[in-house]
Design a protein around this motif. Structure first.
Motif, PDB file in Angstrom:
ATOM      1  N   THR A 100     -40.731 -81.896 -23.097  1.00  0.00           N
ATOM      2  CA  THR A 100     -40.598 -82.833 -21.984  1.00  0.00           C
ATOM      3  C   THR A 100     -39.166 -82.883 -21.487  1.00  0.00           C
ATOM      4  OG1 THR A 100     -40.259 -84.639 -23.557  1.00  0.00           O
ATOM      5  CG2 THR A 100     -42.501 -84.266 -22.763  1.00  0.00           C
ATOM      6  N   GLY A 101     -39.035 -83.227 -20.188  1.00  0.00           N
ATOM      7  CA  GLY A 101     -37.722 -83.368 -19.587  1.00  0.00           C
ATOM      8  C   GLY A 101     -37.023 -82.048 -19.338  1.00  0.00           C
ATOM      9  N   THR A 102     -37.792 -80.972 -19.196  1.00  0.00           N
ATOM     10  CA  THR A 102     -37.198 -79.652 -19.003  1.00  0.00           C
ATOM     11  C   THR A 102     -37.661 -79.042 -17.695  1.00  0.00           C
ATOM     12  OG1 THR A 102     -39.031 -78.545 -20.101  1.00  0.00           O
ATOM     13  CG2 THR A 102     -37.200 -79.253 -21.502  1.00  0.00           C
ATOM     14  N   THR A 103     -36.975 -77.964 -17.273  1.00  0.00           N
ATOM     15  CA  THR A 103     -37.461 -77.244 -16.098  1.00  0.00           C
ATOM     16  C   THR A 103     -38.756 -76.525 -16.409  1.00  0.00           C
ATOM     17  OG1 THR A 103     -36.076 -75.335 -16.649  1.00  0.00           O
ATOM     18  CG2 THR A 103     -35.158 -76.952 -15.129  1.00  0.00           C
ATOM     19  N   THR A 104     -38.993 -76.242 -17.698  1.00  0.00           N
ATOM     20  CA  THR A 104     -40.284 -75.685 -18.096  1.00  0.00           C
ATOM     21  C   THR A 104     -41.405 -76.631 -17.692  1.00  0.00           C
ATOM     22  OG1 THR A 104     -39.227 -74.651 -20.016  1.00  0.00           O
ATOM     23  CG2 THR A 104     -41.617 -74.816 -20.058  1.00  0.00           C
ATOM     24  N   GLU A 105     -41.183 -77.911 -17.902  1.00  0.00           N
ATOM     25  CA  GLU A 105     -42.166 -78.925 -17.550  1.00  0.00           C
ATOM     26  C   GLU A 105     -42.390 -78.969 -16.040  1.00  0.00           C
ATOM     27  OE1 GLU A 105     -43.004 -83.586 -18.737  1.00  0.00           O
ATOM     28  OE2 GLU A 105     -40.948 -82.943 -18.387  1.00  0.00           O
ATOM     29  N   LEU A 106     -41.302 -78.893 -15.281  1.00  0.00           N
ATOM     30  CA  LEU A 106     -41.406 -78.919 -13.821  1.00  0.00           C
ATOM     31  C   LEU A 106     -42.133 -77.677 -13.307  1.00  0.00           C
ATOM     32  CD1 LEU A 106     -40.680 -80.215 -11.110  1.00  0.00           C
ATOM     33  CD2 LEU A 106     -38.480 -79.007 -11.219  1.00  0.00           C
ATOM     34  N   ASN A 107     -41.792 -76.521 -13.858  1.00  0.00           N
ATOM     35  CA  ASN A 107     -42.472 -75.282 -13.456  1.00  0.00           C
ATOM     36  C   ASN A 107     -43.975 -75.371 -13.725  1.00  0.00           C
ATOM     37  OD1 ASN A 107     -39.965 -74.147 -12.828  1.00  0.00           O
ATOM     38  ND2 ASN A 107     -39.755 -73.153 -14.819  1.00  0.00           N
ATOM     39  N   LEU A 108     -44.323 -75.929 -14.887  1.00  0.00           N
ATOM     40  CA  LEU A 108     -45.728 -76.070 -15.261  1.00  0.00           C
ATOM     41  C   LEU A 108     -46.465 -76.959 -14.262  1.00  0.00           C
ATOM     42  CD1 LEU A 108     -47.985 -75.608 -17.434  1.00  0.00           C
ATOM     43  CD2 LEU A 108     -47.186 -77.744 -18.492  1.00  0.00           C
ATOM     44  N   ALA A 109     -45.875 -78.108 -13.950  1.00  0.00           N
ATOM     45  CA  ALA A 109     -46.498 -79.037 -13.006  1.00  0.00           C
ATOM     46  C   ALA A 109     -46.690 -78.385 -11.645  1.00  0.00           C
ATOM     47  CB  ALA A 109     -45.648 -80.299 -12.884  1.00  0.00           C
ATOM     48  N   ASP A 110     -45.686 -77.635 -11.190  1.00  0.00           N
ATOM     49  CA  ASP A 110     -45.785 -76.966  -9.890  1.00  0.00           C
ATOM     50  C   ASP A 110     -46.893 -75.923  -9.892  1.00  0.00           C
ATOM     51  OD1 ASP A 110     -43.693 -78.466  -8.954  1.00  0.00           O
ATOM     52  OD2 ASP A 110     -42.197 -76.869  -9.073  1.00  0.00           O
ATOM     53  N   PHE A 111     -46.981 -75.135 -10.971  1.00  0.00           N
ATOM     54  CA  PHE A 111     -47.983 -74.074 -11.039  1.00  0.00           C
ATOM     55  C   PHE A 111     -49.397 -74.657 -11.002  1.00  0.00           C
ATOM     56  CE2 PHE A 111     -50.900 -71.426 -13.543  1.00  0.00           C
ATOM     57  CZ  PHE A 111     -50.816 -70.227 -12.850  1.00  0.00           C
ATOM     58  N   PHE A 112     -49.639 -75.683 -11.793  1.00  0.00           N
ATOM     59  CA  PHE A 112     -50.983 -76.269 -11.833  1.00  0.00           C
ATOM     60  C   PHE A 112     -51.311 -76.972 -10.516  1.00  0.00           C
ATOM     61  CE2 PHE A 112     -50.966 -75.139 -16.179  1.00  0.00           C
ATOM     62  CZ  PHE A 112     -52.268 -75.251 -16.655  1.00  0.00           C
ATOM     63  N   ARG A 113     -50.327 -77.575  -9.896  1.00  0.00           N
ATOM     64  CA  ARG A 113     -50.572 -78.256  -8.618  1.00  0.00           C
ATOM     65  C   ARG A 113     -50.910 -77.244  -7.524  1.00  0.00           C
ATOM     66  NH1 ARG A 113     -46.197 -82.095  -5.373  1.00  0.00           N
ATOM     67  NH2 ARG A 113     -47.508 -82.497  -3.535  1.00  0.00           N
ATOM     68  N   VAL A 114     -50.134 -76.176  -7.429  1.00  0.00           N
ATOM     69  CA  VAL A 114     -50.361 -75.157  -6.398  1.00  0.00           C
ATOM     70  C   VAL A 114     -51.733 -74.523  -6.549  1.00  0.00           C
ATOM     71  CG1 VAL A 114     -49.628 -72.864  -5.627  1.00  0.00           C
ATOM     72  CG2 VAL A 114     -47.925 -74.665  -5.975  1.00  0.00           C
TER      73      VAL A 114
END
Length: 340
Positions: free
Chosen positions: A151-165
């Motif tokens: 949590t709190g990483t760019t890995t987390e942000l990348n994951l959220a973006d991928f699943f959202r897209v």
């Protein structure tokens, strides 16, 4: 692993970094007689103690090369294990002189956190690992999956973006370290583990049955991993930057741990090699080091190719191909500026 920081922490880190960088790190390292290098808490192939407690790995080799360049001794390193949460504080406060810990070069880390990335030693991207038994062949089939994520990483942000897209849902399983992620993943607490693809390969290599797990083909981000130092101490940044460049250039020029002794005895026909190895020119003096600085750095563990193959290459349990990390002459992205 890639960590973001709250605004309050950013301000503190920035002020601390500015103060710590006021000192000349090169002089401090020379006076101390050891290099304090921040590494991962334990990532096989990249940074981990061996059975005798001696640190080994791809990132460790860079720390040793810098120590050899500055102090003439690749073993004169104090390794400081850092997590995604503690690594930036350790560097900003001056606890460590440099960080070599699979850390992604980003705008905010360079500019807002007041760090200076001195190069890229591994071009990577975020991927996904799953048990083969799930029968999934693409990350786009992971709708509803539970995902181990720091949590709190760019890995987390990348994951959220991928699943959202891709209009997919997932349930995050928060973890702090790679060891914890491995434990949770193998225990079945999550269907998927996501981090840098190199980290997934390193983790899988430690499993009792690595063949039972697959790394999916999708790479969902750019993760240029590299060493970093504090802002405000350009001389020290130059030392770390050009030590990395020396390892990359040595591979391009055909300088290896096997022939470097002969090549550095007398000046040869290649002026670039002569300047690199100190038989011609004054490059060492420009860095505040002796003429043999690059020779010592290369002798510490070999050129870039030797370091790669020994620690994470295709003939190791990690089994990584060079890919983007091949020399520019071989279709990769590795490219050292000229030594002149």
């Amino acid at each position: 692993m890639k960590r973001t920081v709250t605004l309050g922490a950013l301000a503190v880190a920035g002020l601390t970094a500015a103060g710590a960088a006021g000192a000349a790190t090169l002089d401090d390292v020379k006076a101390r007689g050891t290099l304090n290098c921040g590494v991962a808490t334990g990532l096989p192939g990249f940074a981990a103690p061996d059975a005798n407690g001696v640190w080994q790995g791809f990132d460790v080799a860079l720390c040793r090369a810098v120590a050899a360049a500055v102090l003439g001794d690749p073993m004169a390193v104090e390794f400081v294990p850092t997590t995604g949460q503690t690594r930036f504080t350790a560097l900003a406060s001056g606890e460590i002189d440099m960080l070599a810990r699979n850390t992604t070069w980003t705008f905010s880390r360079d500019v807002d956190l007041k760090f200076e990335f001195v190069g890229v030693n591994y071009y990577d991207g975020q991927g996904f690992m799953i048990p083969k038994a799930l029968g999934v062949s693409s990350a786009k089939e992971l709708d509803g999956a539970t995902v181990c994520i720091q949590t709190g990483t760019t890995t987390e942000l990348n994951l959220a973006d991928f699943f959202r897209v891709n209009n997919l849902s997932y349930e995050p399983v928060p973890i702090e370290t790679n060891a914890e992620a491995q434990q949770q993943y193998l225990a079945g607490a999550c269907d998927v583990y996501t981090t840098d693809a190199s980290g997934l390969a390193a983790t899988r290599a430690t499993f009792e049955a690595p063949g039972d797990h697959v790394i999916l083909p999708e790479i969902i981000s750019k993760e240029p991993l590299g060493p970093l130092v504090r802002h405000g101490d350009s001389e020290w940044g130059d030392v770390v930057r050009w030590t990395l460049n020396a390892l990359v250039a040595a591979e391009e020029y055909g300088v290896t741990s096997a022939n470097i002794g002969e090549l550095s005895t007398t000046a040869g026909d290649n002026p670039e090699i002569n300047r690199l190895l100190g038989t011609e020119g004054e490059l060492g003096a420009m860095l505040g080091l002796d003429a043999a600085w690059a020779k010592n750095a290369i002798m510490a563990g070999g050129n870039y190719a030797e370091v790669f193959e020994k620690n994470i290459g295709e003939n190791t349990p990690i089994g990584l191909s060079r890919g983007l990390n091949a020399q520019w002459t071989e279709g990769g992205l590795l490219y050292a500026p000229p030594f002149r």
